[in-house]
Design an enzyme around this catalytic site. Structure first.
Site, short mmCIF file in Angstrom:
data_model
loop_
_atom_site.label_atom_id
_atom_site.label_comp_id
_atom_site.label_asym_id
_atom_site.label_seq_id
_atom_site.Cartn_x
_atom_site.Cartn_y
_atom_site.Cartn_z
N GLU A 342 76.93 23.28 53.75
CA GLU A 342 77.00 22.38 54.90
C GLU A 342 78.02 21.75 55.22
OE1 GLU A 342 74.14 19.08 56.91
OE2 GLU A 342 73.95 19.68 55.04
N ASN A 401 75.96 21.27 61.82
CA ASN A 401 75.18 20.59 62.65
C ASN A 401 75.62 20.52 64.02
OD1 ASN A 401 73.28 18.56 63.69
ND2 ASN A 401 72.54 18.39 61.39
N ASP A 463 67.37 21.15 60.57
CA ASP A 463 67.74 19.99 59.75
C ASP A 463 66.68 18.78 59.52
OD1 ASP A 463 69.25 18.93 57.80
OD2 ASP A 463 70.55 17.94 59.27
N GLU A 520 66.97 19.00 50.85
CA GLU A 520 67.98 18.12 50.69
C GLU A 520 67.80 17.01 49.97
OE1 GLU A 520 70.03 18.05 54.89
OE2 GLU A 520 67.63 17.76 55.47
#
Length: 560
Positions: A342, A401, A463, A520
């Site tokens: 990420e 993102n 997410d 996460e």
């Protein structure tokens, strides 16, 4: 043959000058009203149109003084204007309101020799009425009839000019969006009209309320003492707490948030007073309902900090100003195999130090600089990917993102594909992470962009799954390849039974939909083992690694 003169019975040679009598005869036939004054402002001539407008007989006025016959023309400014024209010889135009006739007139005057003034004028009342209506529209809110934002700015500026202390009170109704969502905009309009009437009802002499947005109002009040302001604001809260009837069986009440700035304590300009009231209002919103906040020194420091951030965002010098990216590995929790990374933005600001994305990303959104910033960061990431491919023969799947405003851009898909092409990154090595927001879910353009990306091999991940607007709605409507379980649920492992139950449900859901899973915020061995036991192999978090600078990530995960 000798010309003897310019009598009316004689024809002038073509192109010869007009006599004064000819000029007057021509002017008398014009549609505009016309008259001539001598050097003493006595009437020499007036045509029929002028006589009708002024309610006089033109012939009866010849030889009479204009200011004696029409005294109201003096305060209207005509005498001053004519005297000035005689002195300078420069023609002038003036709009006046002539009270006895109830007319707006446009007056064009010029000197024609020996102190005489020729005047053309016509009735512009109709245009003035239209201008007044337009001005009313420009400074009035159509829904409530209250003064609008333009009027608020004008009134604040006028108040500053008077030099007397006053306060700007920004009043924002909480939950108004929910009202529109539940009952429709017509109900929202009814509520705002009802509240506007109540707010007008508590005003005292010299105070004014304006509507500056859907659910925002500004009050100007002479009150500046904190205790007096507090009591007054409590009355505002009481008014909004009383339900407004929307339909026969539907009523609505709401809390409100208030921010206050004061002149001259806090600021001395209109822009600063509005900015500081807005800053105070947003702070009061964090305290949830019927709270008010006076602007104070700590806010000033935060506001100054924000201005520094905004200035550097607008400069566009992202590289020089310290923008960079770090990579957090996503690993198979059983084997430790690298699944992807990420990409996270970082800003080591030259003046303010390290800034978290939670601080500068919202500001970039609000200032419209998010697209430029994202393109800069994507170039950093994709350049690294190209170099890794050339050096190590592989590119880990890179997740980035993307904000809802970028997803809702018509150029989003073409921009992403151009950048992947520029850096020679295969689309199946790129992943878009989206956060659950209602605005994203309700946009057809966002859905279209994501479908186009997915058709080219780009994967789509949700997410912070489970903490946004509606996870199940996303899974139903959006082309989703991966679910990222929010750290909130992971942190409950071993402590909160409901969190563990939700995690098991999410794993079953992902299996049924054929979606990959990443958990996460995994920080402990207990969390890792629980996730593996329930079937979630994808791990991201400090248990394995924190976000790493590019060099450290390369050394640890690619070179070895």
């Amino acid at each position: 043959m000798t010309r003897r003169g310019n009598s009316r019975n004689e024809k002038q040679a073509p192109g010869g000058p007009l006599s004064e009598q000819d000029a007057i005869r021509i002017m008398s036939g014009l549609a505009s009203a016309f008259y001539v004054l001598d050097e003493n402002s006595d009437f020499i001539y007036m045509n029929e149109k002028a006589a009708r407008l002024l309610g006089q007989e033109g012939k009866d006025l010849e030889g009479r003084n204009a200011w004696t016959e029409f005294p109201d023309a003096v305060p209207a400014g005509l005498k001053e204007m004519y005297d000035r024209i005689r002195e300078t010889g420069i023609a002038e135009t003036k709009e006046i309101y002539y009270r006895p006739a109830g007319l707006w007139l446009q007056v064009d005057a010029q000197e024609i020799g020996e102190g005489r003034i020729a005047v053309l004028f016509h009735d512009i009342s109709r245009y003035k009425e239209a201008e007044t209506r337009l001005e009313l529209l420009a400074y009035r809110d159509n829904l409530t009839g209250l003064p609008n934002r333009s009027s608020a700015i004008q009134r604040i500026t006028e108040s500053i000019g008077k030099g007397k202390p006053f306060s700007v009170v920004l009043f924002d109704i909480d939950s108004f969006r929910q009202l529109n969502d539940l009952h429709g905009h017509q109900a929202g309009d009814r509520y705002i009209r009802g509240i506007a009437e109540r707010l007008k009802g508590i005003l005292e002499d010299g105070e004014v309320v304006t509507r500056i947005g859907a659910d925002e109002f500004i009050f100007l009040t002479r009150r500046t003492d904190p205790d007096e302001l507090k009591q007054w604001v409590q009355e505002l809260f009481r008014q909004t707490a009383i339900s407004v009837r929307l339909y026969d069986h539907v009523s609505f009440s709401a809390s409100a948030s208030v921010g206050i700035s004061r002149y001259p304590e806090d600021a001395t300009t209109t822009a600063e007073l509005l900015s500081m009231a807005d800053h105070a209002m947003h702070e009061s919103k964090t305290k949830r309902g019927n709270c008010f906040q006076l602007f104070h020194d700590q806010m000033r420091k935060r506001l100054d900090r924000r201005r520094v951030i905004e200035d550097d965002l607008f400069s566009g010098n992202f590289k020089e100003n310290g923008f960079a990216c770090v990579f957090q590995p996503q690993l198979d929790g059983e084997s430790g195999r690298l699944l992807g990374i990420e990409t996270l933005s970082r800003w080591d600001h030259p003046e303010l130090g390290v800034l978290p994305p939670s601080e500068f990303i919202p500001i970039a959104e609000e200032t419209g600089k998010i697209k430029e910033l994202t393109i800069h960061l994507l170039n950093l990431v994709l350049e690294k990917g190209q170099r890794w491919d050339m050096q190590y023969g592989r590119v880990p799947r890179m997740a980035v993102n993307v904000t809802s405003s970028l997803l809702n851009d018509k150029q989003f898909f073409s921009t992403i594909m151009k950048m992947l092409g520029k850096w020679e990154i295969p689309p199946d090595r790129f992943e878009i992470e989206i956060t659950e927001w209602k605005e994203t879910l309700s946009s057809n353009l966002v859905l279209s962009n994501l479908r186009k990306c997915r058709s080219q091999g780009i994967s789509v991940a949700i997410d912070d799954f489970g903490t946004g607007f509606s996870g199940l709605s996303y899974l139903t409507n959006f082309p989703v390849d991966k679910i990222k379980i929010d750290r909130f649920f992971v942190s409950g492992i071993g402590r909160v039974g409901k969190s563990e139950a939700i995690l098991k449900s999410v794993v079953s859901l992902a299996e049924g939909l054929g979606c990959e899973l990443i958990a996460e915020g995994v920080e402990t061995g207990e969390q890792r083992r629980f996730l593996l036991d329930i079937g979630c192999r994808g791990i991201q978090g400090y248990y394995f690694d924190a976000p790493l600078p590019p060099g450290e990530f390369e050394e640890k995960y690619l070179r070895s």
